[in-house]
Scaffold this active site. Sequence first.
Site, PDB file in Angstrom:
ATOM      1  N   SER A   1     -10.458  -0.663   6.557  1.00 33.99           N
ATOM      2  CA  SER A   1      -9.886  -0.476   5.223  1.00 33.99           C
ATOM      3  C   SER A   1      -9.257  -1.694   4.567  1.00 33.99           C
ATOM      4  O   SER A   1      -8.837  -1.604   3.413  1.00 33.99           O
ATOM      5  CB  SER A   1      -8.835   0.627   5.269  1.00 33.99           C
ATOM      6  OG  SER A   1      -9.454   1.861   5.141  1.00 33.99           O
TER       7      SER A   1
ATOM      8  N   LYS B   1       0.857  -1.201   0.000  1.00 30.99           N
ATOM      9  CA  LYS B   1       0.000   0.000   0.000  1.00 30.99           C
ATOM     10  C   LYS B   1       0.886   1.243   0.000  1.00 30.99           C
ATOM     11  O   LYS B   1       1.988   1.213   0.588  1.00 30.99           O
ATOM     12  CB  LYS B   1      -0.911  -0.042   1.235  1.00 30.99           C
ATOM     13  CG  LYS B   1      -2.008   1.013   1.249  1.00 30.99           C
ATOM     14  CD  LYS B   1      -2.974   0.792   2.413  1.00 30.99           C
ATOM     15  CE  LYS B   1      -4.009   1.889   2.527  1.00 30.99           C
ATOM     16  NZ  LYS B   1      -4.997   1.644   3.588  1.00 30.99           N
TER      17      LYS B   1
ATOM     18  N   SER C   1      -9.907   1.840   2.411  1.00 30.99           N
ATOM     19  CA  SER C   1      -8.976   2.622   1.647  1.00 30.99           C
ATOM     20  C   SER C   1      -7.906   1.783   0.943  1.00 30.99           C
ATOM     21  O   SER C   1      -7.181   2.308   0.087  1.00 30.99           O
ATOM     22  CB  SER C   1      -8.267   3.624   2.579  1.00 30.99           C
ATOM     23  OG  SER C   1      -7.512   2.947   3.561  1.00 30.99           O
TER      24      SER C   1
HETATM   25  N1  GLN Z   1     -13.352   4.468   6.067  1.00 29.21           N
HETATM   26  C1  GLN Z   1     -12.800   4.718   7.370  1.00 29.21           C
HETATM   27  C2  GLN Z   1     -12.228   6.106   7.419  1.00 29.21           C
HETATM   28  O1  GLN Z   1     -12.269   6.764   6.415  1.00 29.21           O
HETATM   29  C3  GLN Z   1     -11.753   3.708   7.696  1.00 29.21           C
HETATM   30  C4  GLN Z   1     -10.490   3.966   6.966  1.00 29.21           C
HETATM   31  C5  GLN Z   1      -9.380   3.026   7.343  1.00 29.21           C
HETATM   32  O2  GLN Z   1      -9.596   1.981   7.923  1.00 29.21           O
HETATM   33  N2  GLN Z   1      -8.166   3.446   7.055  1.00 29.21           N
HETATM   34  O3  GLN Z   1     -11.759   6.537   8.428  1.00 29.21           O
END
Ligand code: GLN
Length: 519
Positions: free
Chosen positions: A190, A91, A166
């Site tokens: 995510s 990532k 994400s």
């Molecule tokens: N969608 C959640 C956020 O935007 C979780 C994101 C994540 O786990 N990095 O905070």
Amino acid sequence: MSGGIPLTIDDALEALASGGITSEQMVSHSISVFQEDAHSPVPLNAFLEMYDDALERAREADRERAAAQKAGTLAALLQEKPLLGLPFAVKDNMSVQGKRLTCASHILEGYIAPYNATVIDRLVKAGAVPLGRCNMDEFAMGSSTEYSIYGPTRNPIDRAYVSGGSSGGGAAAVAANQALFALGTETGGSVRLPASYCGIYGLKPTYGVLSRWGIVAYGSSLDQVGVMGRTPRDIALPLSVMCGADFYDDTSADLPGADSLRNLQAFAKSDSAAFGGLKIAVPRQFLEAQGLSEDVRAVFDTTQKWFRDRGARVEQVDLPILNASLASYYVIALSEAASNLSRFDGIRYGHRVDPGEGYDELYVATRSEGFGAEVKRRIIIGNYVLSEQFSGDCYKKGMTVRARIQREIAALFQTHQVILCPTCPTAAFKLGQKVDDPLEMYLSDLYTMFVNLARIPSVSVPAGYTKPAGTEKAASPPALPVGIQFAGAMFSEPFILALAQAWEEDHPGCGIPVKDGTI
Ligand code: GLN
């Protein structure tokens, strides 16, 4: 095998052992698919960059294997390097020494990681080959991989749909057969969410099981590295080499029973007794939540039935505190983000805009230009929550709710071994559908966040598909994958992955149909 890369780690190890494939061939395949994708009118956009030394590392792995084979020492070599020659996706918020790292943000343009994240180091020592950098929501803030300066990553099942976020780039790379496994990060879902949207397995380990050293922080008390793959073993093997306390991360911890990750047969088909003793909790609050789609509910019913048919007891439980998990998560995550992201000031990292009027002006110009709208929104909310007038009402309340969630989940695991619930209220949505409605986007994580707040592990398993609505007409929506999560008590990774393995054995190919990256 399809299009060059075997589908699973086991298939790859077998093909490497028999000479059916080389590591170099696997990496070359991914590079050529990446190059073709860049010219596609609707690119998948899973990878942002292929590392320039990936091919050389693969060749080196092939040479090492061949030399050991000749010397009769291959077994010993594979003991030391169980992932020798296996390509994986990284990532874009993870440090790989000498490589670019941008968190899909303008503010980190030009930044080169000076060292390896511990998880990368451990995978490389085990012989794995980092293939390249994958797309993500900017600073991991999002649920669809649409908040990226590189444009969205599309869903390999149907490119009109989002891949989830994400860690959407890594999920799409695995689902489209461009990497054997992918590393992602979780703050609130995510890894599990994109895994569920793309029809693969995704694990969020217990907080501390994987070192955060070298990973760009979002919400440090929640952040955790996760793994995505096509089978539970594709997660368990990399996890077994990456886990364990790390000198550089004080919150890291050893995973008890980590050795058993290499053998996930605790719930083998013949052993019905293992299921007979299981008590599974289904939180009533999630079933009653608005927004749970009929399709997901139907898949969830089949999953509950599978557990019951094998002799487990599945019970609905009341956890009213879960109704507050989304609010608690956003207060805590955004407060920590506002603080963590203050280091991107134009002085220490990446991009700088200097109007030549002094430091304050430099900070303002750099941050105004460098961060995207969603990241700015979150920094503003986080700073608001932490401000003197409101921190009592907001931040402390958020922390109190979190403490209650932790207590009540720990108490539940005294009587039950698994919490079972859908990974997301719906399957993947269309590109653009939620991008201008932050609240709708936030609701996608309704079922995942309690896991991060409680610091427990959870694996999302590909459990079925949405029904194509309506008729067979070309316009009807495609069948999209639906994920269900198995969450366990802290440090129960070997247990929940063994359960997932039993699921996989009964539902092989429940993940996406096999296609290569050129779909
Ligand atoms: N969608 C959640 C956020 O935007 C979780 C994101 C994540 O786990 N990095 O905070």
